[in-house]
Design an enzyme around this catalytic site. Structure first.
Site, short mmCIF file in Angstrom:
data_model
loop_
_atom_site.label_atom_id
_atom_site.label_comp_id
_atom_site.label_asym_id
_atom_site.label_seq_id
_atom_site.Cartn_x
_atom_site.Cartn_y
_atom_site.Cartn_z
N SER A 193 42.63 48.23 33.72
CA SER A 193 44.01 47.79 33.57
C SER A 193 44.07 46.37 33.02
O SER A 193 43.65 46.11 31.90
CB SER A 193 44.73 47.92 34.91
OG SER A 193 46.12 47.80 34.76
N MET A 194 44.54 45.41 33.82
CA MET A 194 44.61 44.03 33.35
C MET A 194 43.24 43.52 32.92
O MET A 194 43.14 42.69 32.00
CB MET A 194 45.17 43.15 34.47
CG MET A 194 45.25 41.68 34.10
SD MET A 194 45.97 40.66 35.39
CE MET A 194 45.91 39.07 34.53
N TRP B 290 45.35 44.46 38.35
CA TRP B 290 46.46 43.80 39.04
C TRP B 290 47.17 44.84 39.91
O TRP B 290 47.36 45.97 39.45
CB TRP B 290 47.43 43.26 37.97
CG TRP B 290 48.66 42.57 38.47
CD1 TRP B 290 48.82 41.24 38.72
CD2 TRP B 290 49.94 43.16 38.74
NE1 TRP B 290 50.09 40.97 39.12
CE2 TRP B 290 50.81 42.14 39.15
CE3 TRP B 290 50.43 44.47 38.71
CZ2 TRP B 290 52.14 42.36 39.51
CZ3 TRP B 290 51.75 44.71 39.07
CH2 TRP B 290 52.59 43.66 39.46
N ASP C 123 49.33 58.64 33.33
CA ASP C 123 49.45 57.24 33.76
C ASP C 123 50.89 56.78 33.54
O ASP C 123 51.35 56.67 32.41
CB ASP C 123 48.48 56.38 32.94
CG ASP C 123 48.34 54.96 33.47
OD1 ASP C 123 49.29 54.47 34.10
OD2 ASP C 123 47.28 54.36 33.24
N HIS D 193 47.23 56.27 36.87
CA HIS D 193 46.65 54.96 36.54
C HIS D 193 45.39 54.68 37.37
O HIS D 193 44.36 54.31 36.83
CB HIS D 193 47.70 53.87 36.77
CG HIS D 193 47.29 52.52 36.29
ND1 HIS D 193 46.98 52.26 34.97
CD2 HIS D 193 47.15 51.33 36.94
CE1 HIS D 193 46.67 50.98 34.82
NE2 HIS D 193 46.75 50.40 36.01
#
Length: 285
Positions: A100-101, A34, A229, A258
């Site tokens: 991530s997501m 995202w 991150d 990240h």
């Protein structure tokens, strides 16, 4: 362009996800983060197929070239979309890679569908196992942080996305990290997404508890996270996930932000190749 039907909206219109399908060999499915799209994986899509792999990357509903329905941005639906991709392409012996997501989609898919068609999973800078700070999750992130994201998106989405992009890669005056051109490209990808999907997915990844899903993960697992991150802090995610999956291989990228799929792209590609294949063969062009 290639699309897969994953359902219909409330008006009976087809919901389709766009996908890229490159190379031949053992399949690897890349699930983006995202608020971007599958094109965030450009540097993996350009490299991994050289090593005898079939690499598929798709745009989550609401993002990229996929349909932008009003709803369906909960993880049960998103996992069902992933299942539709695997089933439609009839993929077997799949390695799922979630950034991530996207790590949440892996966890929910593995528990909802008993890991069908999947032989390995990789979590990269992932939001799993549970981001939100609660009484039984004291290492999580305060709700106020997520409330601020929502407030800023509602106030000025464009400004939020540009600011967020800098944090994503750890950009500062002393550490440019990525070019302005790359940040501009990410902004274009993010701003093209559905506004509603951007808001709803932020709510989903910040509030969904994946801890009950983790016992279903019984395949070889790779966890990669940067210890710098600031978007998905390693203390709230990577470390907790490694504790929950003690048999997983856990790699910490020292100093990485990240967005390490770009800042550490060569290392990430090597680690993914080593994980997917017992030995890395010479590239085939």
């Amino acid at each position: 362009m290639s699309f897969i039907k994953v359902g219909t909206d409330t008006n009976g219109k087809d919901i389709e996800v766009y996908y890229q399908d490159l190379g031949t060999g053992k399949p690897v499915v890349l699930i983006h983060g995202w608020p971007l799209s599958s094109s965030m994986w450009d540097y993996q899509l350009n490299e991994l197929p050289k090593y005898g792999l079939r690499v598929i990357a798709y745009d989550r509903r609401g993002f990229g070239k996929s349909s932008q329905p009003w709803d369906g941005y909960d993880y049960d639906t998103l996992a069902a979309d992933l299942k539709a991709v695997l089933d439609t392409l009839d993929l077997q012996d799949v390695t799922l890679v979630g950034f991530s997501m996207g790590g949440g989609e892996i966890a929910r898919y593995m528990s909802s569908y008993a890991g069908a068609r999947v032989s390995k999973v990789a979590f990269v800078s992932a939001v799993t196992p549970y981001l939100l700070k609660t009484e039984d999750n004291p290492d999580g992130v305060d709700q106020s942080t997520f409330d601020e994201i929502t407030e800023n998106l509602l106030q000025d989405r464009a400004d939020f996305l540009q600011t967020f992009g800098k944090q994503f890669y750890g950009v500062s005056l002393l550490n440019p990290a990525v070019s302005q051109a790359h940040l501009d490209g990410d902004f274009a990808r993010a701003y093209a997404a559905s506004y509603k999907a951007t808001l709803d997915c932020a709510a989903a990844f910040s509030s969904t508890d994946f801890r009950p899903d983790l016992p279903s993960i019984n395949v070889p697992t790779l966890i990669i996270h940067g210890d710098a991150d600031k978007t998905v802090p390693i203390e709230s995610s990577g470390e907790r996930l490694a504790e929950a999956l003690p048999s997983a291989r856990y790699i910490v990228y020292e100093g990485a932000p990240h967005g390490l799929y770009f800042t550490e792209k060569e290392r990430l590609n090597e680690d993914l190749l080593a994980f997917v294949k017992e030995s890395v063969s010479s590239p085939t062009f």
